[in-house]
Design a protein around this motif. Structure first.
Motif, PDB file in Angstrom:
ATOM      1  N   ILE A  13      -2.126   5.433   1.040  1.00 36.22           N
ATOM      2  CA  ILE A  13      -1.302   5.297  -0.174  1.00 36.22           C
ATOM      3  C   ILE A  13      -2.092   5.895  -1.336  1.00 36.22           C
ATOM      4  O   ILE A  13      -3.279   5.597  -1.512  1.00 36.22           O
ATOM      5  CB  ILE A  13      -0.977   3.819  -0.463  1.00 36.22           C
ATOM      6  N   THR A  20       3.383   9.892  -6.400  1.00 33.91           N
ATOM      7  CA  THR A  20       3.451   8.692  -5.563  1.00 33.91           C
ATOM      8  C   THR A  20       3.467   9.204  -4.136  1.00 33.91           C
ATOM      9  O   THR A  20       4.387   9.940  -3.758  1.00 33.91           O
ATOM     10  CB  THR A  20       4.762   7.916  -5.814  1.00 33.91           C
ATOM     11  N   VAL A  58       6.007   2.309  -9.350  1.00 36.26           N
ATOM     12  CA  VAL A  58       6.644   1.081  -8.866  1.00 36.26           C
ATOM     13  C   VAL A  58       8.018   1.411  -8.270  1.00 36.26           C
ATOM     14  O   VAL A  58       8.381   0.932  -7.204  1.00 36.26           O
ATOM     15  CB  VAL A  58       6.774   0.037 -10.003  1.00 36.26           C
ATOM     16  N   LEU A  61       7.435   3.877  -4.913  1.00 39.00           N
ATOM     17  CA  LEU A  61       6.520   3.526  -3.820  1.00 39.00           C
ATOM     18  C   LEU A  61       7.209   3.068  -2.528  1.00 39.00           C
ATOM     19  O   LEU A  61       6.891   3.564  -1.440  1.00 39.00           O
ATOM     20  CB  LEU A  61       5.525   2.477  -4.325  1.00 39.00           C
ATOM     21  N   LEU A  62       8.146   2.128  -2.632  1.00 38.43           N
ATOM     22  CA  LEU A  62       8.755   1.604  -1.398  1.00 38.43           C
ATOM     23  C   LEU A  62       9.510   2.673  -0.613  1.00 38.43           C
ATOM     24  O   LEU A  62       9.280   2.838   0.588  1.00 38.43           O
ATOM     25  CB  LEU A  62       9.666   0.413  -1.717  1.00 38.43           C
ATOM     26  N   LEU A  65       7.005   5.007   1.020  1.00 43.52           N
ATOM     27  CA  LEU A  65       6.338   4.346   2.145  1.00 43.52           C
ATOM     28  C   LEU A  65       7.227   4.295   3.381  1.00 43.52           C
ATOM     29  O   LEU A  65       6.796   4.615   4.489  1.00 43.52           O
ATOM     30  CB  LEU A  65       6.019   2.902   1.748  1.00 43.52           C
ATOM     31  N   THR A  93      -0.725  -0.085  -8.915  1.00 41.19           N
ATOM     32  CA  THR A  93       0.544  -0.204  -8.179  1.00 41.19           C
ATOM     33  C   THR A  93       0.302   0.050  -6.690  1.00 41.19           C
ATOM     34  O   THR A  93       0.791  -0.702  -5.843  1.00 41.19           O
ATOM     35  CB  THR A  93       1.623   0.781  -8.702  1.00 41.19           C
ATOM     36  N   GLY A  94      -0.475   1.082  -6.376  1.00 40.20           N
ATOM     37  CA  GLY A  94      -0.757   1.408  -4.971  1.00 40.20           C
ATOM     38  C   GLY A  94      -1.627   0.348  -4.323  1.00 40.20           C
ATOM     39  O   GLY A  94      -1.396  -0.045  -3.165  1.00 40.20           O
ATOM     40  N   THR A  96      -1.924  -2.837  -5.134  1.00 43.92           N
ATOM     41  CA  THR A  96      -1.158  -4.074  -4.927  1.00 43.92           C
ATOM     42  C   THR A  96      -0.294  -3.960  -3.674  1.00 43.92           C
ATOM     43  O   THR A  96      -0.226  -4.877  -2.849  1.00 43.92           O
ATOM     44  CB  THR A  96      -0.272  -4.365  -6.167  1.00 43.92           C
ATOM     45  N   MET A  97       0.352  -2.812  -3.532  1.00 43.51           N
ATOM     46  CA  MET A  97       1.189  -2.588  -2.342  1.00 43.51           C
ATOM     47  C   MET A  97       0.338  -2.621  -1.078  1.00 43.51           C
ATOM     48  O   MET A  97       0.697  -3.248  -0.077  1.00 43.51           O
ATOM     49  CB  MET A  97       1.897  -1.232  -2.481  1.00 43.51           C
ATOM     50  N   ALA A 100      -0.703  -6.174  -0.222  1.00 44.69           N
ATOM     51  CA  ALA A 100       0.427  -6.963   0.291  1.00 44.69           C
ATOM     52  C   ALA A 100       0.696  -6.595   1.752  1.00 44.69           C
ATOM     53  O   ALA A 100       0.890  -7.473   2.597  1.00 44.69           O
ATOM     54  CB  ALA A 100       1.667  -6.709  -0.569  1.00 44.69           C
ATOM     55  N   LEU A 101       0.680  -5.291   2.052  1.00 44.76           N
ATOM     56  CA  LEU A 101       0.941  -4.846   3.429  1.00 44.76           C
ATOM     57  C   LEU A 101      -0.166  -5.313   4.370  1.00 44.76           C
ATOM     58  O   LEU A 101       0.106  -5.765   5.480  1.00 44.76           O
ATOM     59  CB  LEU A 101       1.026  -3.310   3.482  1.00 44.76           C
TER      60      LEU A 101
END
Ligand code: KG4
Ligand code: ZN
Length: 339
Positions: A13, A20, A58, A61-62, A65, A93-94, A96-97, A100-101
């Motif tokens: 990421i 992004t 933000v 990103l999803l 991904l 932002t990256g 945090t993602m 979480a993953l």
């Protein structure tokens, strides 16, 4: 010691600036690489606006991904994310993602220095490119934010031999382009304008010619400004573009050549967005050949900011047992040495 990569899929990421990006690699193979660029948005303001960049990451990103993972069609076994250097809000932002993953899927996580990503990019196998540089080799990183010549003795053994004391090479292209009325970022447009131009028409400074350890590009910007003011309507824009490009390429190539004369290595690689420049590629391939070195430059999709290079760099770090915890944090500045 040569570069080893993890023999399982790694998700990368990248959100350090205005792209992004997400990608999946397996070993040296790039299985997918997706980049959503914000350049069009920032062009309105003539540069990257940090707050706007973070918000756009933000949003993007999803979907980015999901696309990278579904294109790759494999389950990632580890997560690599750019953690430094860059815009804090954008990096966060990256990160945090990625955290979480890693937490949700119970996967190892590793933070990657953005420049280490650029440096590892020539090792990728991607489309019809498969030309890993020898170790040791000299890696020339030229982007909008960085200009570095690094001796790569091994994955954890890097030495910065030449660096810039002011602007980056890409910045010199961008500032020159702006003075010539081109859009942002202007490197590619400037190259196009320069194509039919005469690079000898205007004389521009090369900058700290006698200092083997540094580049300096800020004098070029001032000289360009004076040239534009002095010539006014009579400025031949294509010749000014060609003269600027030739000064930047000459500054880079001459210092790479001087470096090759004092270190022993068998190859030269080129990475970062400015690697798109044909005249720079040509100059460095000539310099490499003249010094008995092979020359390696990955396809453009891997030169400009992307996440495949981050996944690849992360894969090499994971292969060396490196890991980060869920306390991984962003850092705005960081030197590239022990990556
Ligand atoms: O690596 P990159 O995509 O982003 C950063 O990490 O900065 O590099 C972007 C830079 C910009 O300054 C852009 O103007 C420059 O690469 N660039 C070029 C060319 N294409 C992109 N510079 C010169 N000639 C090009 N063809
Ligand atoms: Zn970059």
């Amino acid at each position: 010691m040569s570069f080893e990569f993890l023999d399982s899929p790694v998700l990368g990421i990248e959100t350090s600036c205005d792209e992004t990006a997400a990608a999946v690699v397996h070993g040296r193979e790039v299985l997918s690489s997706v980049v959503a660029s914000q350049a069009g948005m920032h062009a309105r303001w003539g540069g990257v606006v940090p707050e706007a960049a973070a918000r756009a990451h933000v949003e993007a990103l999803l979907p980015v991904l999901h696309e990278a993972e579904s294109m790759a069609g494999v389950r990632s076994q580890a997560i690599a994310v750019t953690d430094r250097p860059g815009l804090i809000g954008a990096l966060s932002t990256g990160i945090t993602m990625a955290k979480a993953l890693a937490y949700a899927r119970d996967l190892p996580l590793v933070g990657v220095h953005h420049l280490f990503g650029h440096l590892v990019s020539p090792f990728a196998r991607f489309q019809d490119y498969d030309s890993p540089p020898p170790v040791p080799h000299l890696c020339v990183i030229v982007s909008g934010g960085h200009t570095e010549v690094v001796l790569v003795r091994g994955p954890g053994d890097l030495e910065i031999l030449v660096e810039t004391i002011d602007d980056a090479a890409g910045e010199a292209f961008d500032k020159g382009a702006r003075l010539l009325g081109l859009g942002y970022p202007g490197g590619a447009e400037l190259e196009r304008l320069a194509k039919p131009g005469d690079p000898t028409r205007y004389s521009l400074p090369i900058g700290v010619r006698d200092d083997p350890r540094h580049f300096s590009f800020s004098g070029l910007k001032t000289a360009m400004l004076r040239l534009v003011e002095r010539e006014g309507e009579s400025l031949v824009r294509q010749d000014a573009a060609a003269s600027l490009q030739s000064a930047i390429v000459e500054a880079l190539a001459s210092k790479v050549e001087a470096t090759l004369e004092r270190v022993s290595c068998r190859g030269v690689s080129l990475a970062g967005g400015v690697a798109a420049n044909r005249s720079l590629r040509e100059a460095l391939s000539i310099v490499s050949a003249r010094n008995g070195c092979s020359f390696h430059v990955p396809p453009m999709g891997l030169c400009t900011d992307n996440a495949a290079m981050i996944a690849l760099a992360g894969s090499s770090m994971l292969a060396r047992g490196m890991r980060d915890g869920l306390d991984l944090d962003a850092s705005a500045t960081a030197k590239l040495n022990e990556a």
